[in-house]
Motif scaffolding. Structure first.
Motif, short mmCIF file in Angstrom:
data_model
loop_
_atom_site.label_atom_id
_atom_site.label_comp_id
_atom_site.label_asym_id
_atom_site.label_seq_id
_atom_site.Cartn_x
_atom_site.Cartn_y
_atom_site.Cartn_z
N ILE A 1 -102.36 -14.46 53.11
CA ILE A 1 -101.89 -14.58 55.30
C ILE A 1 -100.93 -14.15 55.83
CG2 ILE A 1 -100.17 -16.52 53.38
CD1 ILE A 1 -101.95 -18.39 55.47
N GLY A 2 -99.69 -13.75 55.55
CA GLY A 2 -98.70 -13.30 56.42
C GLY A 2 -99.69 -12.06 57.08
N TRP A 3 -100.38 -10.61 57.15
CA TRP A 3 -101.37 -9.69 57.50
C TRP A 3 -102.30 -10.88 58.45
CZ3 TRP A 3 -106.27 -9.85 57.12
CH2 TRP A 3 -106.95 -8.09 57.87
N GLY A 4 -103.11 -11.76 57.89
CA GLY A 4 -103.73 -12.33 58.92
C GLY A 4 -103.58 -13.14 59.95
N ALA A 5 -102.07 -14.36 59.49
CA ALA A 5 -102.03 -15.17 60.94
C ALA A 5 -100.71 -14.25 61.63
CB ALA A 5 -100.73 -15.90 60.82
N GLY A 6 -100.60 -13.10 61.55
CA GLY A 6 -99.53 -12.30 61.60
C GLY A 6 -99.93 -11.22 62.77
N PHE A 7 -101.40 -10.45 62.14
CA PHE A 7 -102.06 -9.36 62.67
C PHE A 7 -102.12 -10.28 64.09
CE2 PHE A 7 -106.06 -7.52 64.02
CZ PHE A 7 -105.51 -6.22 64.12
N ALA A 8 -102.86 -11.57 64.26
CA ALA A 8 -103.64 -11.73 65.34
C ALA A 8 -102.94 -12.08 66.61
CB ALA A 8 -104.03 -13.29 64.55
#
Lengths: 262, 271, 259
Positions: free
Chosen positions: A92-99
């Motif tokens: 989740i941290g990657w998914g939200a953070g990336f975008a």
């Protein structure tokens, strides 16, 4: 005769639009040129610059904070739906953070900045123009571009960059809290996936975008401000045109920077 | 009221005043917005129906923002699919779900919200600038002297027009973004349009959420912009202030409603 | 329609003949009084001259009288109805018997002249489209501007705008009319035309308040005078009283003498 005049209406419209757009583009280019000439060597009023840095940066701070929290929350909610579906809470941290870092935060912050600072800048310069204060500067042998526009332009570019950094940070904090309270994903887990999978270049891409957005909003808002005519009504119209033109530039530059850098 | 000698505030008082004033300002704006909201609902339900004016305003909203929204939606679609494709290629190595997921996130989030933010920018400022100039040139006073209520006469037609047009423009924007994404997927990653064009991920909840979002944004934008315009005062400075206020408040309102409705969608609709 | 709004629409001249009455009207802006306990009375069929230097609060006072701005203290009565206590719907009904000519014309710039003038009649909702059109043509004829219905306000000169604004204010034949600087920024010839219109209106029995800096122009028209400065009443009384007033500032203002 009548038929031909009816047929010519759409062409006339397209032509008029094209001419309008060409005029504005030309005006913006001239404005950019005028600014560029005064950057080497820098000819800026120091006190004005400090005042503008304060006005542009510090006064937009609360709005940027609120926007950042909203953006973080929205992105986590959207990412959360997929994370749950594929049972990949670790991402989740990657998914939200990336975008957020690459796309959404720079765009949203830039749009808010455009509304808060760009619009205000056009309104202020426009008001000075219609109340003949700009002419008064000229008669006092003060160059309006050096005195009025340069400090605002520099302040906008600098502050836009810094505010995107602030916006990124608040978005992540807002996102982390949302994931904790709405999704039940631990904050630690959120940041671990973020630290593991996000690279510096993701963050830097957002910063590069912010610099170009700052330049665009600066040039566009000053151009529309200095070319206002027609009293209070004219000021309103100029502000409207200015925020729209800036918004288009933001999205176009977003595309250009993304494709150039990747 | 007049006999008090001027009081010089000390540091603590200045600090407290600085701390409190943002809340006072925000509170005043909230009150103004909810006042206009109440009046708009009241007049929209019971006032005179002026469908011709509604039609004119709807035409203006569409005409003003169509090209703008097509530009924005197009470039956004290209960028989003390009980024998502690169990530998918790197991490999953499979691009088949790209189109379906892209359409879904477009319907849920980017379509309605980005469109509403653009309409806030284009139409919201327009409404605030127009009504604000009418206030500072006393036209709103003249309207009241003629026996028309400014909210009924100016805000209500824009309200109906905006509720309809935000939905229509969102549809256009989703379509354009999706087509731009489709072309990008084809040209940059060689994803066939047949694979890209799939509805398999879209669930009814997505469409309901889209409808709820567009309606909420359509209601919020003219009201927030109208409230900003009506609270203008002074000359051209006042108009500038109202327009600036309008962009910021409309955008914040859109984002706030987005958080609220997305949260609702997450908890209720999209399970 | 509620009992209150019925009372508002029912026109009757009060028994004492005072159609407009202000009692202790005050308005504050950040603790400074922009209007400080102003009283005034205007009797049926008379004209009050509201004079004073710029930014004295004259325009604000007439806006309070029309219910466009709420005062912080005091009451305004129009035909014995307390304007400050009315709700918006009742105010709308009351304004049917008020007309106002605004300082900066305040013509609706998105409507042509004909629609501008027709709007008060449309809002009244009593006349058919044909009779509205006839009435608009008739009143435009009266101010010597026949056939300009299709022009937009921006195409008109200052004097024409003032006359259109005047016509829009009186098209419903209101018994009370307020003129906020009707000749401001106009040349002497056009001003004279406007003053003739004002005197015609008075001859027809309208009650009015006129704000003007052109004292020579309104001197023959007004019966009562109110001189305010910084929101304070400096003089209130009829023409002979202001002629004999010995207060230095009033004398100076009234006769246009330098300080």
């Amino acid at each position: 005769m009548r038929l031909t005049s009816v047929l010519s209406v759409p062409f006339a419209m397209v032509g008029r639009r094209t001419l309008d757009i060409a005029t504005e583009m030309g005006g913006m280019t001239l404005m950019a040129g005028a600014i560029l000439r005064r950057l080497f060597p820098p000819r800026v009023d120091g006190a004005e610059l400090m005042r503008n840095l304060y006005n542009v940066g510090v006064k937009s701070f609360p709005i940027i904070l609120v926007t950042g929290v909203f953006v973080g929350a929205i992105m986590v909610i959207q990412a959360g739906l997929y994370v749950e579906k594929y049972e990949a809470t670790g991402f989740i941290g990657w998914g939200a953070g990336f975008a957020t870092l690459r796309e959404v935060s720079p765009i949203m912050i830039a749009l808010m900045f455009n509304g808060r600072v760009g619009a205000k800048n056009t309104a202020e310069i426009g008001t000075m123009k219609v109340t003949e204060q700009v002419d008064a500067l000229r008669t006092l042998a003060i160059d309006p571009v050096s005195y009025l526009i340069m400090p605002r332009f520099i302040a906008m570019v600098v502050m836009m960059t810094l505010l995107v950094v602030v916006g990124d940070a608040t978005a992540l904090i807002g996102g982390a809290f949302t994931s904790q309270f709405l999704l039940g994903v631990d904050v630690q887990l959120f940041f671990r996936s973020f630290v593991d999978l996000i690279h510096l270049e993701d963050f830097l891409l957002g910063v590069y975008k912010a610099i170009t957005f700052g330049i665009a909003v600066g040039v566009v808002s000053c151009h529309f401000g200095i070319t206002v005519t027609g009293g209070a009504v004219g000021v309103g119209r100029a502000v409207n045109d200015s925020v729209v033109a800036s918004a288009i530039w933001i999205f176009v530059l977003n595309y250009v920077v993304t494709t150039l850098i990747i | 009221m007049s006999a008090h000698p001027p009081h010089k505030p000390n540091v603590l008082e200045l600090f407290l005043a600085a701390l409190g004033s943002p809340f006072v300002i925000v509170g005043e704006q909230f009150r103004e917005i909810f006042k206009v909201f109440g009046l708009t609902v009241q007049y929209a339900l019971h006032g005179r129906r002026r469908w011709k004016e509604v039609w004119l305003q709807a035409y203006r909203i569409g005409n003003e923002s169509l090209v703008f929204i097509v530009c924005v939606a197009g470039s956004l679609g290209v960028t989003l699919v390009y980024q998502a494709g690169l990530q998918a290629e790197r991490i999953i190595g499979d691009l088949t779900p790209l189109g379906g997921l892209y359409l879904q996130i477009l319907l849920r989030e980017f379509g309605p919200t980005i469109t509403a933010l653009m309409i806030s920018t284009r139409v919201g400022t327009g409404i605030a600038a127009e009504i604000g100039s009418m206030v500072v040139t006393e036209q709103v006073d003249a309207l009241q002297m003629s026996g028309a209520h400014p909210v009924e006469y100016l805000v209500v037609p824009r309200f109906w027009a905006s509720v309809v047009m935000v939905f229509c423009l969102t549809c256009v924007s989703v379509l354009v973004s999706w087509l731009a994404g489709l072309l990008t997927a084809l040209l940059a990653f060689g994803v066939s349009p047949y694979t890209f064009a799939t509805l398999s991920f879209v669930i009814p909840g997505d469409v309901i959420l889209l409808l709820m979002k567009t309606t909420a944004y359509g209601i919020a934008i003219p009201i927030v912009a109208g409230a900003s315009g009506l609270s203008a005062h002074g000359g051209s400075e006042g108009v500038g202030w109202a327009t600036t206020q309008s962009v910021v408040n409309c955008s914040l309102a859109v984002l706030f409603l987005d958080v609220l409705l997305s949260g609702f969608g997450y908890l209720v609709l999209l399970r | 329609m509620s009992a209150a709004s019925k009372q508002v629409t029912h026109v009757e001249v009060p028994r004492d003949g005072v159609r407009i009455r202000c009692q202790g009207v005050s308005k504050y802006y950040r603790r400074t009084a922009v209007l400080d306990a102003v009283d005034l009375e205007v009797r049926d069929g008379t004209m009050l001259g509201l004079i004073g230097p710029g930014a004295a609060g004259k325009s604000l006072l007439v806006k309070i009288i029309c219910g466009l701005v709420a005062p912080d203290e005091g009451h305004v009565f129009i035909d014995d109805i307390d304007v400050t206590r009315l709700r918006e719907r009742e105010l709308q009904a009351l304004r049917m018997r008020l007309g106002m000519v605004f300082q900066n014309y305040a013509l609706f710039d998105f409507m042509n002249v004909g629609e501008n003038i027709a709007l008060p009649l449309r809002m009244e909702g009593r006349s058919s489209e044909t009779s509205i059109r006839n009435r608009v043509a008739e009143v435009l004829e009266q101010v010597a501007l026949p056939g300009i219905q299709d022009k937009m306000p921006r195409e008109l000169s200052g004097g024409m705008k003032k006359r259109v604004s005047f016509v829009r204010a009186v098209v419903r034949r209101p018994p009370i009319v307020i003129y906020d600087d009707p000749t401001g920024g106009l040349d002497p010839v056009t001003s004279a035309k406007i003053f003739r219109l004002l005197s015609d209106m008075k001859a027809q029995g309208t009650t009015s308040i006129t704000i003007s800096h052109d004292l020579d122009g309104i001197r023959p028209l007004c019966d009562q005078w109110l001189l305010i400065e910084h929101g304070k009443t400096l003089f209130s009384g009829d023409t002979s009283a202001i002629d004999q007033c010995e207060t230095p500032y009033v004398r100076q203002f009234w006769r246009g003498e330098p300080a």
